[in-house]
Motif scaffolding. Structure first.
Motif, short mmCIF file in Angstrom:
data_model
loop_
_atom_site.label_atom_id
_atom_site.label_comp_id
_atom_site.label_asym_id
_atom_site.label_seq_id
_atom_site.Cartn_x
_atom_site.Cartn_y
_atom_site.Cartn_z
N LYS A 169 0.82 -1.21 0.00
CA LYS A 169 0.00 0.00 0.00
C LYS A 169 0.85 1.27 0.00
O LYS A 169 1.99 1.28 0.47
CB LYS A 169 -0.92 0.01 1.22
CG LYS A 169 -2.00 -1.06 1.20
CD LYS A 169 -2.90 -0.93 2.42
CE LYS A 169 -4.02 -1.98 2.39
NZ LYS A 169 -4.90 -1.85 3.59
N GLY A 170 0.27 2.33 -0.51
CA GLY A 170 0.85 3.66 -0.41
C GLY A 170 2.08 3.89 -1.25
O GLY A 170 2.48 3.06 -2.08
N THR A 171 2.69 5.05 -1.04
CA THR A 171 3.84 5.50 -1.81
C THR A 171 5.06 5.65 -0.91
O THR A 171 4.99 6.29 0.14
CB THR A 171 3.54 6.87 -2.46
OG1 THR A 171 2.44 6.74 -3.37
CG2 THR A 171 4.75 7.40 -3.22
N ILE A 172 6.18 5.05 -1.33
CA ILE A 172 7.45 5.26 -0.65
C ILE A 172 8.24 6.25 -1.50
O ILE A 172 8.55 5.98 -2.66
CB ILE A 172 8.25 3.95 -0.49
CG1 ILE A 172 7.43 2.92 0.30
CG2 ILE A 172 9.57 4.24 0.23
CD1 ILE A 172 8.13 1.57 0.45
N ASN A 173 8.54 7.39 -0.92
CA ASN A 173 9.16 8.49 -1.64
C ASN A 173 10.52 8.84 -1.03
O ASN A 173 10.78 8.60 0.15
CB ASN A 173 8.24 9.72 -1.58
CG ASN A 173 8.86 10.95 -2.22
OD1 ASN A 173 9.05 11.01 -3.42
ND2 ASN A 173 9.19 11.93 -1.39
N LEU A 174 11.37 9.43 -1.85
CA LEU A 174 12.67 9.92 -1.40
C LEU A 174 12.85 11.37 -1.83
O LEU A 174 12.76 11.68 -3.03
CB LEU A 174 13.79 9.06 -1.98
CG LEU A 174 15.22 9.62 -1.83
CD1 LEU A 174 15.61 9.75 -0.37
CD2 LEU A 174 16.21 8.72 -2.58
N ASN A 175 13.11 12.26 -0.87
CA ASN A 175 13.49 13.64 -1.14
C ASN A 175 15.01 13.72 -1.06
O ASN A 175 15.59 13.37 -0.03
CB ASN A 175 12.86 14.59 -0.12
CG ASN A 175 11.35 14.49 -0.07
OD1 ASN A 175 10.69 14.36 -1.09
ND2 ASN A 175 10.79 14.54 1.13
N THR A 176 15.67 14.20 -2.10
CA THR A 176 17.12 14.07 -2.19
C THR A 176 17.71 15.16 -3.08
O THR A 176 16.99 15.85 -3.81
CB THR A 176 17.47 12.68 -2.78
OG1 THR A 176 18.87 12.60 -3.03
CG2 THR A 176 16.74 12.43 -4.09
N ASN A 177 19.04 15.29 -3.02
CA ASN A 177 19.72 16.16 -3.97
C ASN A 177 20.11 15.41 -5.24
O ASN A 177 20.67 16.00 -6.17
CB ASN A 177 20.94 16.84 -3.33
CG ASN A 177 22.00 15.86 -2.83
OD1 ASN A 177 22.12 14.73 -3.31
ND2 ASN A 177 22.80 16.32 -1.87
N GLY A 178 19.84 14.10 -5.29
CA GLY A 178 20.07 13.33 -6.51
C GLY A 178 21.53 13.09 -6.83
O GLY A 178 21.88 12.81 -7.97
N SER A 179 22.39 13.13 -5.83
CA SER A 179 23.84 13.15 -6.06
C SER A 179 24.48 11.81 -6.39
O SER A 179 25.56 11.77 -6.97
CB SER A 179 24.53 13.73 -4.82
OG SER A 179 24.14 13.00 -3.65
#
Length: 431
Positions: free
Chosen positions: A281-291
């Motif tokens: 269920k649901g969304t697993i998200n990552l907030n990042t600088n994408g480095s």
């Protein structure tokens, strides 16, 4: 019912020597776009959103517009007593609102203190109301002030803290909730929508506007950074319950109270696998600088649903000057976007909005080229929280053309990239 726009340009507001905010009918409000003073259009003005704050700007004199000439004018003394000191005033708008202009002011001298890490939107007074230069960029109400009952938040938070005395991450989020009033932490304890999963006490960048760690003697960071790396058990205990019980659930690694989560890729990889073993269920998200593209790929394989990559600029030089990266470049960020798209995952750009730079024609061209190259799905229109002059000096902004205006900039992006979506929050990913 709120008026959509004022019928006339609002009056200038200023702070007197006591710190009280007053209007001055002798001048209309002005706005600022980088170093340029301007007269805002009526359609650029909305009522100050509920949950916003007003700040006085020490060491900065307000600038208004003369009604007859339409020219900028400095207010250097209190117009009501002729001698008192005055300060400029700005609005820090509530979440889900994007700024069109910063407040208009003139810094008095080199000893004026650096402004704390907030966004400084132009504000004026008309018809008994404050008006700001902004617009609502996301209709999602997940962080609207009206949805937060402090008594209920305190009750729920203390109860969960007592239930999980040994989960350091829950204890940390309790401080975020009760001390800093973090909307994400509050929603976690209210068991709804998006919940934070901070995990990294270290970072591989020294961003000029970092809100969790600033050099001694600089402006203060707005919150304390997490001091430990949580365990898989601590992370999954939060995430599994939230994803299985909350409405429209999202859990997000990478918060304002931490460094760069990709430096904890092993922890996140194992946590994602544990979470997905328990629930789909649901969304697993990552907030990042994408480095770190190789780390992003590991997480995509483990089941990461979406990524939000923060960017101040799509130009290599400006990105480098702001992030001051350690061991990565904008090329690595682009590669991370491309990897997530290869795995058919959702990609948002957390694109910092700063009027006068974001809408610079050269920056628009660079961003448009990056979109064509990497194909992100969504752009989050987040105001950059920083002293305007500090930012412009840091990125060495020397424009060759006049700014387009944020509205015009947004319209050109939408026309050039019709499939691109815009908003403010991490969206729920449909599977």
């Amino acid at each position: 019912m709120r008026s959509q726009h004022p019928k006339e340009l609002p009056f200038l507001v200023f702070a007197n020597s006591k710190g009280e905010i007053e209007e001055y009918e002798g001048l209309q409000m002005a706005a600022q776009s980088a170093a340029n003073y301007c007269k805002p259009n009526l359609e650029d003005l909305i009522e100050l959103p509920e949950g916003s704050e007003l700040f006085t700007l020490p060491g900065r004199l307000p600038v208004g517009i003369e009604k007859e000439s339409g020219e900028p004018a400095l207010l250097d003394t209190d117009p009501y007593d002729g001698t008192g000191t005055v300060q400029a005033v700005a609005a820090f708008m509530a979440p889900a609102y994007t700024s069109l202009y910063t407040t208009a002011y003139q810094t008095q001298d080199q000893h004026s203190p650096q402004l704390p890490l907030f966004a400084y939107t132009a504000v004026g007074w008309y018809d008994g109301k404050f008006w700001v230069t902004g617009f609502r960029s996301d209709r999602d109400k997940r962080q609207d002030t009206a949805n937060f009952d402090q008594d209920l938040i305190t009750l729920r938070t203390r109860k969960k803290l007592q239930q999980h005395p040994h989960n350091r991450l829950i204890q940390h989020l309790g401080k975020c909730c009760l001390t800093y009033c973090c909307p994400a932490a509050r929603n976690f304890f209210l068991n709804r929508w998006e919940a934070p999963l901070p995990c990294s006490p270290v970072c591989n960048a020294t961003c000029v506007g970092c809100i969790s760690l600033q050099p001694s003697g600089c402006c203060a960071s707005t919150q304390d950074r997490i001091t430990f790396v949580p365990t898989v058990k601590e992370v999954s205990e939060i995430a599994i319950e939230h994803l299985t019980t909350a409405p429209l659930p999202i859990v997000s690694f990478g918060q304002g109270c931490e460094g760069e989560p990709l430096l904890q890729a092993d922890l996140m990889e194992r946590s994602i696998k544990a979470i997905r073993k328990a629930t789909s269920k649901g969304t697993i998200n990552l907030n990042t600088n994408g480095s770190l593209p190789h780390a992003v790929e590991r997480l995509a394989k483990a089941g990461l649903d979406s990524i939000r990559i923060s960017m101040n600029s799509a130009q290599l030089e400006k990105h480098t000057l702001y992030y001051r990266p350690k061991g990565f470049t904008l090329k690595d960020v682009e590669h991370s976007i491309q990897i997530m798209k290869r795995y058919q995952r959702h990609v948002s750009l957390n694109y910092f909005i700063f009027p006068g730079f974001t809408d610079d024609p050269d920056e628009l061209a660079a961003l448009s080229a990056l979109i064509d190259k990497c194909h992100p799905d969504f752009i989050q229109l987040r105001n950059l929280n920083i002293d305007p002059e500090v930012y412009l000096r840091a990125i060495q902004h020397q424009p060759t053309q006049a700014p387009l205006g944020i509205r015009n900039w947004l319209g050109q992006l939408q026309t050039a990239h019709p499939d691109l979506q815009f908003g403010y929050f991490n969206p729920q990913v449909k599977k």
